[in-house]
Scaffold this motif. Structure first.
Motif, PDB file in Angstrom:
ATOM      1  N   VAL A 209       0.857  -1.183   0.000  1.00  0.00           N
ATOM      2  CA  VAL A 209       0.000   0.000   0.000  1.00  0.00           C
ATOM      3  C   VAL A 209       0.889   1.226   0.000  1.00  0.00           C
ATOM      4  N   MET A 210       0.577   2.157  -0.890  1.00  0.00           N
ATOM      5  CA  MET A 210       1.257   3.449  -0.936  1.00  0.00           C
ATOM      6  C   MET A 210       0.249   4.527  -0.556  1.00  0.00           C
ATOM      7  N   ALA A 211       0.575   5.358   0.417  1.00  0.00           N
ATOM      8  CA  ALA A 211      -0.310   6.432   0.853  1.00  0.00           C
ATOM      9  C   ALA A 211       0.494   7.721   0.899  1.00  0.00           C
ATOM     10  N   LEU A 212       0.039   8.730   0.156  1.00  0.00           N
ATOM     11  CA  LEU A 212       0.761   9.993   0.037  1.00  0.00           C
ATOM     12  C   LEU A 212      -0.148  11.154   0.397  1.00  0.00           C
ATOM     13  N   ALA A 213       0.378  12.176   1.052  1.00  0.00           N
ATOM     14  CA  ALA A 213      -0.399  13.334   1.476  1.00  0.00           C
ATOM     15  C   ALA A 213      -0.379  14.420   0.416  1.00  0.00           C
ATOM     16  N   TYR A 214      -1.572  14.980   0.144  1.00  0.00           N
ATOM     17  CA  TYR A 214      -1.725  16.068  -0.820  1.00  0.00           C
ATOM     18  C   TYR A 214      -2.584  17.177  -0.223  1.00  0.00           C
ATOM     19  N   PRO A 215      -2.518  18.387  -0.819  1.00  0.00           N
ATOM     20  CA  PRO A 215      -3.300  19.510  -0.272  1.00  0.00           C
ATOM     21  C   PRO A 215      -4.802  19.330  -0.393  1.00  0.00           C
ATOM     22  N   ASP A 216      -5.274  18.586  -1.399  1.00  0.00           N
ATOM     23  CA  ASP A 216      -6.712  18.364  -1.563  1.00  0.00           C
ATOM     24  C   ASP A 216      -6.947  17.046  -2.296  1.00  0.00           C
ATOM     25  N   CYS A 217      -8.199  16.622  -2.323  1.00  0.00           N
ATOM     26  CA  CYS A 217      -8.521  15.312  -2.883  1.00  0.00           C
ATOM     27  C   CYS A 217      -8.557  15.301  -4.408  1.00  0.00           C
ATOM     28  N   THR A 218      -8.670  16.458  -5.035  1.00  0.00           N
ATOM     29  CA  THR A 218      -8.609  16.494  -6.495  1.00  0.00           C
ATOM     30  C   THR A 218      -7.219  16.078  -6.964  1.00  0.00           C
ATOM     31  N   ILE A 219      -6.203  16.689  -6.375  1.00  0.00           N
ATOM     32  CA  ILE A 219      -4.825  16.332  -6.734  1.00  0.00           C
ATOM     33  C   ILE A 219      -4.528  14.906  -6.295  1.00  0.00           C
ATOM     34  N   ALA A 220      -5.024  14.524  -5.120  1.00  0.00           N
ATOM     35  CA  ALA A 220      -4.759  13.176  -4.617  1.00  0.00           C
ATOM     36  C   ALA A 220      -5.344  12.125  -5.550  1.00  0.00           C
ATOM     37  N   GLY A 221      -6.552  12.370  -6.058  1.00  0.00           N
ATOM     38  CA  GLY A 221      -7.170  11.419  -6.973  1.00  0.00           C
ATOM     39  C   GLY A 221      -6.381  11.290  -8.265  1.00  0.00           C
ATOM     40  N   GLU A 222      -5.909  12.408  -8.786  1.00  0.00           N
ATOM     41  CA  GLU A 222      -5.098  12.379 -10.001  1.00  0.00           C
ATOM     42  C   GLU A 222      -3.803  11.609  -9.749  1.00  0.00           C
ATOM     43  N   ALA A 223      -3.193  11.845  -8.595  1.00  0.00           N
ATOM     44  CA  ALA A 223      -1.943  11.172  -8.263  1.00  0.00           C
ATOM     45  C   ALA A 223      -2.150   9.663  -8.152  1.00  0.00           C
ATOM     46  N   ALA A 224      -3.243   9.255  -7.509  1.00  0.00           N
ATOM     47  CA  ALA A 224      -3.506   7.828  -7.346  1.00  0.00           C
ATOM     48  C   ALA A 224      -3.651   7.140  -8.701  1.00  0.00           C
ATOM     49  N   ASP A 225      -4.366   7.776  -9.606  1.00  0.00           N
ATOM     50  CA  ASP A 225      -4.530   7.192 -10.945  1.00  0.00           C
ATOM     51  C   ASP A 225      -3.193   7.083 -11.676  1.00  0.00           C
ATOM     52  N   GLN A 226      -2.353   8.110 -11.541  1.00  0.00           N
ATOM     53  CA  GLN A 226      -1.048   8.089 -12.205  1.00  0.00           C
ATOM     54  C   GLN A 226      -0.140   7.014 -11.610  1.00  0.00           C
ATOM     55  N   ILE A 227      -0.200   6.849 -10.292  1.00  0.00           N
ATOM     56  CA  ILE A 227       0.614   5.809  -9.652  1.00  0.00           C
ATOM     57  C   ILE A 227       0.198   4.435 -10.175  1.00  0.00           C
ATOM     58  N   ALA A 228      -1.103   4.210 -10.301  1.00  0.00           N
ATOM     59  CA  ALA A 228      -1.587   2.928 -10.805  1.00  0.00           C
ATOM     60  C   ALA A 228      -1.067   2.666 -12.216  1.00  0.00           C
ATOM     61  N   GLU A 229      -1.087   3.680 -13.057  1.00  0.00           N
ATOM     62  CA  GLU A 229      -0.580   3.525 -14.424  1.00  0.00           C
ATOM     63  C   GLU A 229       0.919   3.256 -14.425  1.00  0.00           C
ATOM     64  N   ARG A 230       1.647   3.975 -13.592  1.00  0.00           N
ATOM     65  CA  ARG A 230       3.094   3.790 -13.535  1.00  0.00           C
ATOM     66  C   ARG A 230       3.447   2.413 -12.971  1.00  0.00           C
TER      67      ARG A 230
END
Length: 373
Positions: free
Chosen positions: A287-308
């Motif tokens: 499990v990878m969990a990363l802190a972001y300023p808001d959930c919009t950026i966090a959601g984008e980051a999660a999708d990118q991590i999955a692709e990577r």
């Protein structure tokens, strides 16, 4: 190597079914570490190893060697000796017994590494300090700190691979109790500094939302080990091998550099910190969990991590990928990505290794921060 130890039932008694097994131990461990670790000069700021979880894996089958899966950039001598020594001998030198030991945490680089022995309660920590006093430890000058010799002194005659309180060169170690932990350091000043009243890493808002997201993503899986990371974890440099072509072919060297620059340019949005956790037991993965300023950026980051992950993690680390976000206080949000793989040998977790190995090799990885992220 230890093959026995605590029955699996002990592992499941420490937290509720809705929370990741070991989540309590991880939270407790981070509650004792200083928040100043967030500004260290390296990205893997602290390591956590759950002894109760490893004991549960060891009890899961004959010949299991779960301690072989440990990957730590911090030197945790108590853990190394615990894993490689017969219980009776280790306990005679450790100052405590295996049944009081919950976890280890560690941070720093040698020769200034610091580790915490996470014990069952404060009484166990106080008893351990009292026991060490019977093993040759004496007051070391700093308040509450005891030691077994002169700091940083090379003493090969006292080297003992079974003794958690001697380094590889026989140097002395220093101990002090802090709550339900005993701090181990290379000199009394470091021990006293780690034990001082100060803001805790686990109390930082970004780390709290990360812990919440991590536990939700892990579910009832067992957290075996984890690394706490800062943004520097995602800012690797060029691999020196790229500019050291044995053939002397400048065209080949240029292509290598350009390929690495492209890899470094692509990446995920900058994060504030995070945790990568090794899941074991019936559900194995990461499990990878990363802190972001808001959930919009966090959601984008999660999708990118999955692709990577699909593109970079390697075949052995592929599995069922799940992404999510977890909102915390003040709008902070955790991006979470879990990868569940087929349970296999307790001695390794290829999903967790896929992240840590790249970091140890200073290579751009799945959590690389990119200018295009």
């Amino acid at each position: 190597m230890r093959q026995h130890l605590v029955a699996a039932s002990l592992l499941f008694s420490i937290s509720t079914p809705a929370m990741a097994q070991g989540g309590d131990n991880l939270r407790d461990g981070l509650a004792h570490l200083p928040a100043s670790l967030l500004v260290q000069a390296h990205g893997d700021i602290a390591y956590f190893v759950d002894i109760e979880a490893l004991n549960g894996l060891a009890a899961g089958g004959e010949g299991a060697q779960p301690f072989a899966r440990i990957m730590s950039g911090a030197e945790i001598n108590g853990l190394v000796t615990y894993a490689g020594t017969e219980p009776a001998e280790w306990e005679s030198k450790a100052g405590t017994s295996g049944d009081t030991l919950r976890y280890f945490t560690g941070y720093g680089r040698q020769p200034n590494g610091v580790s915490f022995w996470g014990l069952t309660n404060e009484s166990a920590a106080e008893d351990m300090i009292a026991n060490l006093a019977t093993l040759g430890f004496e007051a070391a000058g700093a308040p509450g700190v005891i030691g077994n010799g002169e700091p940083m002194r090379f003493d090969p005659q006292k080297r003992d691979p079974a003794d958690p309180w001697r380094t590889r060169v026989g140097a002395a170690q220093f101990a002090v109790a802090k709550g339900n932990t005993v701090i181990q350091a290379q000199n009394p000043q470091e021990a006293a500094l780690a034990a001082a009243d100060q803001p805790a890493l686990g109390e930082q808002p970004a780390m709290q939302v990360v812990l919440d997201g991590l536990e939700a993503a892990a579910g009832d899986a067992s957290i075996v080990q984890a690394v706490v990371i800062s943004p520097l974890f995602g800012l690797t440099g060029l691999d020196p091998a790229a500019v050291l072509s044995m053939s002397g072919d400048m065209s080949e060297t240029r292509q290598n550099i350009e390929a690495q620059m492209a890899e470094l340019d692509a990446g995920i949005p900058p994060y504030m910190g995070g945790i990568v956790a090794d899941l074991g037991g019936e559900r194995q993965g990461v499990v990878m969990a990363l802190a972001y300023p808001d959930c919009t950026i966090a959601g984008e980051a999660a999708d990118q991590i999955a692709e990577r992950w699909v593109a970079m993690a390697g075949e052995a680390a592929q599995g069922e990928i799940a992404t999510d976000t977890a909102e915390g206080a003040d709008g902070l949000c955790a991006a979470t990505v879990s990868v569940s793989i087929e349970p296999g040998d307790a001695a390794q977790n290829p999903a967790y290794r896929a992240i840590i190995d790249r970091h140890f090799r200073n290579e751009a990885g799945v959590l690389q921060i990119g200018t295009n992220g």
